[in-house]
Scaffold this active site. Structure first.
Site, short mmCIF file in Angstrom:
data_model
loop_
_atom_site.label_atom_id
_atom_site.label_comp_id
_atom_site.label_asym_id
_atom_site.label_seq_id
_atom_site.Cartn_x
_atom_site.Cartn_y
_atom_site.Cartn_z
N HIS A 23 -3.75 -5.84 0.84
CA HIS A 23 -3.51 -6.18 2.24
C HIS A 23 -3.97 -7.61 2.51
O HIS A 23 -4.88 -8.12 1.86
CB HIS A 23 -4.29 -5.25 3.17
CG HIS A 23 -3.81 -3.84 3.18
ND1 HIS A 23 -2.64 -3.44 3.79
CD2 HIS A 23 -4.36 -2.71 2.65
CE1 HIS A 23 -2.49 -2.14 3.65
NE2 HIS A 23 -3.51 -1.67 2.96
N CYS A 64 0.83 -1.19 0.00
CA CYS A 64 0.00 0.00 0.00
C CYS A 64 0.87 1.26 0.00
O CYS A 64 1.58 1.52 -0.96
CB CYS A 64 -0.98 -0.04 1.17
SG CYS A 64 -2.45 1.00 0.92
#
Length: 495
Positions: free
Chosen positions: A431, A334
């Site tokens: 994630h 991310c």
């Protein structure tokens, strides 16, 4: 149907409210009750994506798992995600509605009580019992005005409160008695008893302490809970746990991860930390990244440009670049993925302060922050092995460049992430990928490690929840505690 409800509040942060709420949720589920978790207001950069597209605190996602439920935005209607020391992104019913200065939020948070009650009432109409977690401490009476997280909610909804004290921190008697002393009498009347948490040794040695608290507060004690090892196998929401020294496993593959100032979703590391063949180290600010690390992982952040500057202040940029030039592996997840690129631009300040900066230049990609936030569960396949991966996305920004032609994942037919030409530098927005056992084993083997073929992360979490529930049930008068739960609108008996 209108559920009964019970609220857990604490004498301070990190006293165990989240895990005890999860334990009570699992106990209620095992007793055949339809149970749901609820936290009116949470402050955390560790978030979970809901199937509806919204996000909630990860602690509420774990509590939902304890209940046998999928994450839902009603479980955490107000979420604050800090961007700077004085500003946070405000998420209401799962949707980000903008950034807000702390002083402005504190002055206007009472306006959100109706939104909080909407979620609570929907849950109360659908379940037998609601386990509610407070935030911080009701003893912070300077924050009592317009409170929606602790006694403000308990009084508005009419739900009884059990107060938790953490004996491991020290001063538990003062914490519990002091809370009774500083609370407004009408707030104190909402508290129906207390629990002592994280006791090490023989609980009988604290019998006199329990008696002293009961005499000075007129609250009964429902149990003294020992330090339960199962908690170490559960994801933690608060970054404060990262400050504690952790024993390294001594595994043959060493992974180092810098502790960024606004690090988010750091529970991505949990499955790696549980692998016997991995030595995982959080690198604290002010310390260099170990030269003997095999892999460096940059985890997510709520403010990519802000944490990129923080990373450079620590000198970690030089450590990471030298590690990569020496043939080491680097993974960015991310915000960490965005930092690995050549440039990050956020002209409108959608992810923190406006600006732009050169990245670390290890991936030939660039990131442009946009107002659109991608929040959703995601299923993918590893582009190298085809291994199935189940995870989620929570990010702003669009990343493009030549290295995206070598993606990490195939995400519903679309390429996702990027890899360098030599395959040693990787980045992804996904994630939770390491929770997928086959992918984690393949990735560790490519990095030169050895994975435990018999370890299932999902099974380990379920086992830890059951062990946690067993430990709490053995040390708490659960029947008495559950009997305190009341339907919304409850008011304490005067006197």
């Amino acid at each position: 149907m209108t559920a009964k409800a019970l609220m857990l509040q604490g004498t301070g942060s990190d006293v165990g409210k989240s895990v005890l709420t999860a334990a009570l949720c699992r106990i209620a589920k095992r007793r055949g009750l339809s149970v749901a978790p609820f936290k009116p207001q949470n402050m955390s950069n560790n978030a979970a994506a809901c199937a509806s597209g919204g996000e909630i605190g990860r602690a509420q996602a774990l509590q939902a798992l304890a209940c046998g439920l999928e994450p839902h935005t009603d479980f955490n209607p107000v979420l604050l995600k800090p961007e700077t020391d004085k500003r946070a992104q405000l998420v209401v019913h799962g949707k980000a509605i903008g950034a807000m200065e702390a002083a402005h939020y504190m002055a206007h948070r009472g306006d959100l009580m109706d939104r909080v009650m909407e979620s609570f009432e929907r849950l109360a109409a659908a379940h037998d019992i609601i386990m509610i977690e407070g935030a911080g401490s009701p003893a912070e009476i300077n924050l009592r005005a317009r409170d929606i997280a602790n006694m403000g909610f308990a009084r508005r909804a009419g739900v009884p409160v059990c107060l938790i004290g953490d004996i491991d921190k020290g001063g538990v008697i003062a914490g519990l008695v002091g809370t009774k002393t500083v609370l407004d009498p009408a707030d104190a009347a909402m508290i129906t008893g207390f629990l002592i948490n994280k006791f090490r040794g023989d609980p009988a040695l604290f019998d006199d302490g329990v008696t002293a608290i009961e005499e000075k507060t007129d609250w009964p004690c429902f149990g003294v809970i020992p330090w339960l090892k199962a908690t170490s196998h559960l994801p933690a929401e608060d970054a404060v746990v990262l400050e504690r020294p952790a024993a390294l496993s001594g595994g043959q593959l060493k992974i180092a991860a810098p502790m960024l100032s606004r690090m988010a979703n750091f529970d991505d590391a949990d499955p790696l930390k549980q692998e016997a063949g991995v030595e995982f180290e959080w690198v604290r600010p002010g310390r260099p990244i170990p030269r003997d690390a095999d892999v460096i992982i940059l985890f997510g952040t709520k403010s990519t440009l802000g944490d990129l500057g923080f990373l450079r202040e620590q000198g970690w940029d030089h450590d990471i670049i030298a590690h990569a030039r020496g043939g080491g592996r680097v993974l960015g997840i991310c915000g960490g993925y965005q930092m690995l690129g050549k440039r990050i631009a956020d002209p409108d300040g959608v992810d923190g302060e406006p600006g732009e900066a050169p990245g670390l230049g290890l991936l030939n990609v660039e990131t442009q922050m946009t107002g659109r936030k991608q929040v959703a569960p995601a299923s993918a396949h590893c582009s190298q092995t085809g291994a199935f991966v189940s995870g989620y996305e929570i990010h702003t920004g669009r990343t493009t460049g030549q290295d995206t032609a070598r993606p990490m994942f195939d995400l519903a037919g679309a390429i996702e992430g990027a890899r360098s030409a030599n395959g040693r530098i990787e980045g992804t927005y996904l994630h939770g990928a390491f929770s997928s056992d086959v992918f984690r084993r393949d990735w560790l083997q490519r990095a030169g490690g050895v994975a435990d073929a018999g370890y299932s992360h999902a099974a380990a979490i379920e086992r830890a929840l059951d062990e946690l529930a067993d430990g709490v049930e053995a040390s708490v008068d659960i029947d008495r505690l559950f009997s305190l739960a009341r339907q919304p609108g409850w008011k304490p008996t005067p006197g």
